[in-house]
Design an enzyme around this catalytic site. Structure first.
Site, PDB file in Angstrom:
ATOM      1  N   LEU A 189       0.805  -1.224   0.000  1.00  0.00           N
ATOM      2  CA  LEU A 189       0.000   0.000   0.000  1.00  0.00           C
ATOM      3  C   LEU A 189       0.836   1.270   0.000  1.00  0.00           C
ATOM      4  O   LEU A 189       0.397   2.309  -0.453  1.00  0.00           O
ATOM      5  CB  LEU A 189      -0.935   0.009   1.216  1.00  0.00           C
ATOM      6  N   LYS A 190       2.042   1.191   0.519  1.00  0.00           N
ATOM      7  CA  LYS A 190       2.834   2.419   0.685  1.00  0.00           C
ATOM      8  C   LYS A 190       3.857   2.620  -0.433  1.00  0.00           C
ATOM      9  O   LYS A 190       4.633   3.547  -0.394  1.00  0.00           O
ATOM     10  CB  LYS A 190       3.569   2.398   2.038  1.00  0.00           C
ATOM     11  N   ASN A 191       3.879   1.730  -1.402  1.00  0.00           N
ATOM     12  CA  ASN A 191       4.907   1.835  -2.439  1.00  0.00           C
ATOM     13  C   ASN A 191       4.453   2.765  -3.561  1.00  0.00           C
ATOM     14  O   ASN A 191       3.313   2.713  -3.997  1.00  0.00           O
ATOM     15  CB  ASN A 191       5.186   0.441  -3.001  1.00  0.00           C
ATOM     16  N   HIS A 249      -0.738   8.085  -2.447  1.00  0.00           N
ATOM     17  CA  HIS A 249      -0.394   7.691  -3.817  1.00  0.00           C
ATOM     18  C   HIS A 249      -1.643   7.521  -4.670  1.00  0.00           C
ATOM     19  O   HIS A 249      -1.649   7.841  -5.850  1.00  0.00           O
ATOM     20  CB  HIS A 249       0.387   6.373  -3.817  1.00  0.00           C
TER      21      HIS A 249
END
Lengths: 433, 310
Positions: B104-106, B142
């Site tokens: 989720l954080k990429n 993002h």
């Protein structure tokens, strides 16, 4: 908010030096656990954090033998590319198989280069083996026509990497390290386009006074800090507004300083844990006396029920809540250790760190996110990780924590390292004394 | 899934892996890689060094990405492999969906997705996928950034997008990402063309209604003031509205610290109202928003300076 462990004031809030030194020495001397594999491409960054944390704690000399120090320097130089600049990890190195056709998969990397230079300075190297001219030439190629910076230069000169102010921060940081504030060509190497970079930052300012990654994206403290640090590196922060001061003709950022200060100060929050973020709209207890930034703060009815009064009595009053204040990265988000750094740094560089009350912020870090094994977690109760542990320590150093070294908030390093850089003869020739 | 090793696989027998060279006995930030990751990386280096663009290269990048999605050249290499082998871009999106949900954080994932959707030339299916992502985290930075790109790439600054954004705000009136997206739709997509007076009025009404729902919510206050600033209207336009939530005559009856903040600005601009401005700032510093006391006191100091200068 969770009840405190019998604490009233902040006297017992202490930085546990011994535990932090243990934590960082372990990171230096033993392999990082495999769950760091997702950070394999950030090894240069983590290497800097590990060494610099020990420097801040005053343990670097003791932690390293002469042989180790030299060995680390050699490791960094091993990551220097034949054409100049650094890779961020040995993971992309093809060794003797590297050639003109495949080197695009092992490119010069902006964060890799920035942190490699800082590690060399930190370890006392003179950067003489660094291909400095090549780095400065490359910097002009990793800047896009719109002024922003990318991460790498790919096939056909294409600038790769997302829209990310971290690259602008580190790109301008590399420039500062190698040529200070000098503008224009140096030694026949052209400068980056500073004016278009400043314009790019100005376009990324948001309607609420924050700064983001690109026009119209949401304001974000990490990006605001990167932008303001970068403006500091290129010497384009707003001039102090004294009546005698006339503005110069050079573009500067930020364009609306009072609004940006308002936004930065608004990052202070009492939402420290997930349960703090509950919306209490319609609750009888939701009043200004129990003011909580995440609450809806409606007026208590004239005749509250007994239950309402009782539950209100159990709530902490604002004075005791002020024991801990956190900082968040965006409006209506939870506090996070790293944002203490990302918010305090731009305030410090803008000359306004006094707009936040550092005492309760310090207590939040020490009482809530400092971990018993050393280091800091992201949220209260979280295990420590290298990223939050370093930025937590750095922000305490910015606050002037006794026993930690004096630091330069933009470089995110001790002043000792900065002074070493500034003393290097080749640099003095470029920058002047 | 059991670990995948290439040395046992005859399909890879022709490849000589390139092991990682740390360049000496003192590596920094060395990671205790799993055998699986070490081996896969050795094969990746060998393939990249040979500029091999093949189906097996594609599957190897998938394997690496599952363990290290932040690898900065594996994505570029994958894009090149897709291009050279004529890979199906729809299939690529099908693969990216669960990958994005796992990481989720990429952000490299989103950059790659952007490249693929740009080539496909259609936003079809993207709205649904974004909804799935936002179910995990309604403020995922993002995802919102990617949605802005979609809106711009396909020119969809339209009524439908505005309605969707309204739905997100209704679901959580404190979702600042959604408020920011609204600003983008209303102000950002106009290529310098001014927003009409009617739309400014509509936006002011919209933000005011949201504030009446939850007066202590910063997001719509920031939005409201942002719209007023954009339209170059004076803050005093909002005076009656601010007074609904904070009246200096009734200092115990304040419903919103943000209303006091606004009133302080309005009074600071009004002739002979400096004392009122200071009173609003005092209420903020001492009672309604004491965590920002330093800031409110600074603002008070600025009022005094202005007096001296005048």
């Amino acid at each position: 908010m969770a009840p405190a462990g019998g604490s009233v004031a902040g006297d017992q809030s202490t930085l546990n030096y011994a535990r932090h030194i243990n934590y960082w020495r372990r990171n230096l001397k033993t392999f990082l656990p495999h769950h760091y594999t997702g950070n394999d491409s950030n090894r240069m960054t983590f290497a800097l954090f590990i060494l610099s944390a020990l420097d801040l704690l005053g343990d670097l000399q003791a932690a390293l033998s002469a042989e180790e120090r030299q060995g680390y320097i050699e490791w960094v130089y091993h990551c220097q590319l034949p054409e100049g600049c650094f890779r961020a990890t040995p993971g992309t190195d093809f060794g003797s198989s590297r050639n003109a056709e495949n080197k695009i998969w092992d490119p010069a990397h902006v964060p890799g280069t920035y942190f490699a230079l800082l590690i060399l300075a930190l370890l006392g190297d003179d950067l003489k083996r660094v291909k400095r001219r090549e780095i400065l030439l490359w910097l002009t190629k990793v800047q896009r026509p719109d002024g922003s910076f990318g991460e790498t230069v790919g096939e056909n000169g294409q600038v790769e990497g997302g829209n990310d102010p971290r690259f602008g921060y580190m790109g301008t940081g590399i420039r500062w390290i190698l040529r200070g504030h000098a503008e224009g060509p140096v030694d026949g190497v052209p400068d980056i386009d500073v004016d278009s970079f400043v314009e790019c930052v100005r376009r990324s300012e948001t309607y609420d006074g924050g700064i983001t990654e690109a026009a119209f994206h949401e304001a974000h403290a990490g990006f605001a800090a990167c932008a303001i640090n970068a403006l500091y590196f290129v010497n384009r922060l707003p001039l102090p507004s004294t009546p005698s001061q006339t503005s110069d003709s050079r573009p500067r950022g930020v364009s609306n300083l009072p609004l940006t200060l308002h936004w930065l100060a608004s990052r202070q929050t009492l939402t420290l844990e997930h349960e703090d973020a509950m919306d209490t709209l319609g609750y009888e207890t939701d009043t200004s006396a129990a003011c909580h930034d995440s609450h809806s703060f409606v007026k208590l009815k004239s005749y509250p029920s007994t239950a309402g009064v009782q539950s209100f009595q159990d709530l902490p009053k604002s004075q005791s809540e002020l024991q801990w204040v956190g900082l968040n990265g965006r409006c209506n988000k939870i506090a996070d250790t790293c944002y203490a750094f990302w918010v305090s740094t731009p305030l410090k560089l803008l000359g306004h760190l006094d707009l936040v009350d550092i005492k309760p912020i310090r207590r939040w870090l020490l009482d809530r996110t400092q971990h018993m094994v050393g280091g800091f977690g992201k949220l209260p109760g979280d295990p420590p990780d290298i990223y939050h542990s370093y930025l937590g320590l750095m922000v305490l150093a910015i606050f002037g924590e006794a026993g930690l070294k004096d630091v330069d908030p933009a470089l995110c390093m001790s002043n000792r390292v900065k002074e070493h850089l500034e003393s290097l003869p080749w640099r003095r020739e470029i920058v002047g004394n | 899934m059991p670990p995948k090793y290439y040395s046992d696989d005859t399909a890879w027998a022709d490849v000589t892996p390139l092991p990682q060279d740390e360049g000496g006995p003192h590596p920094l930030a060395a990671i205790n890689y799993t055998e699986e990751y070490s081996e896969a990386m050795s094969y990746l280096r060998a393939l990249m060094a040979a500029n091999e663009f093949s189906a097996r290269a594609l599957s190897l990048t998938e394997h690496i990405i599952s363990m290290n999605p932040a690898h900065y050249t594996v994505w570029l290499y994958r894009a090149k492999v897709l291009e050279q082998t004529g890979g199906d871009l729809r299939e690529e999106i099908e693969w990216l969906n669960p990958t994005a949900l796992q990481h989720l954080k990429n952000y490299q994932i989103w950059h790659h997705r952007q490249t693929i959707i740009d080539k496909l030339g259609s936003p079809e299916g993207e709205a649904d996928f974004i909804s799935t992502m936002l179910e995990q985290d309604t403020k995922n930075y993002h995802v919102w950034s990617y949605r802005q790109w979609l809106v711009k790439r396909f020119g969809i600054f339209d009524e439908k997008e505005l309605k969707w954004t309204e739905g997100m705000i209704e679901e959580d009136v404190r979702n600042n990402s959604a408020w920011n997206h609204r600003y983008y739709i209303v102000v950002g997509g106009r290529d310098g063309e001014a927003v009409s007076k009617d739309i400014i009025t509509r936006e002011i009404d919209y933000a005011e209604a949201a504030i009446r729902k939850a007066p202590q919510n910063q997001s719509p206050w920031n939005y409201l003031r942002g719209i007023v600033r954009y339209a170059k209207l004076p803050d005093s336009t909002l005076k009656d509205f601010a007074l609904e939530f904070a009246d200096l005559e009734k200092p115990d009856d304040v419903y919103s610290s943000h209303a006091l903040d606004l009133l302080a600005d309005i009074y600071a601009e009004e002739d002979g109202k400096k004392e009122e401005a200071k009173k609003a700032l005092d209420l903020l510093a001492t009672k309604y928003d004491p965590i920002k006391a330093n800031y409110w006191n600074y603002r008070k100091g600025l009022l005094d300076q202005a007096e001296v200068a005048a």
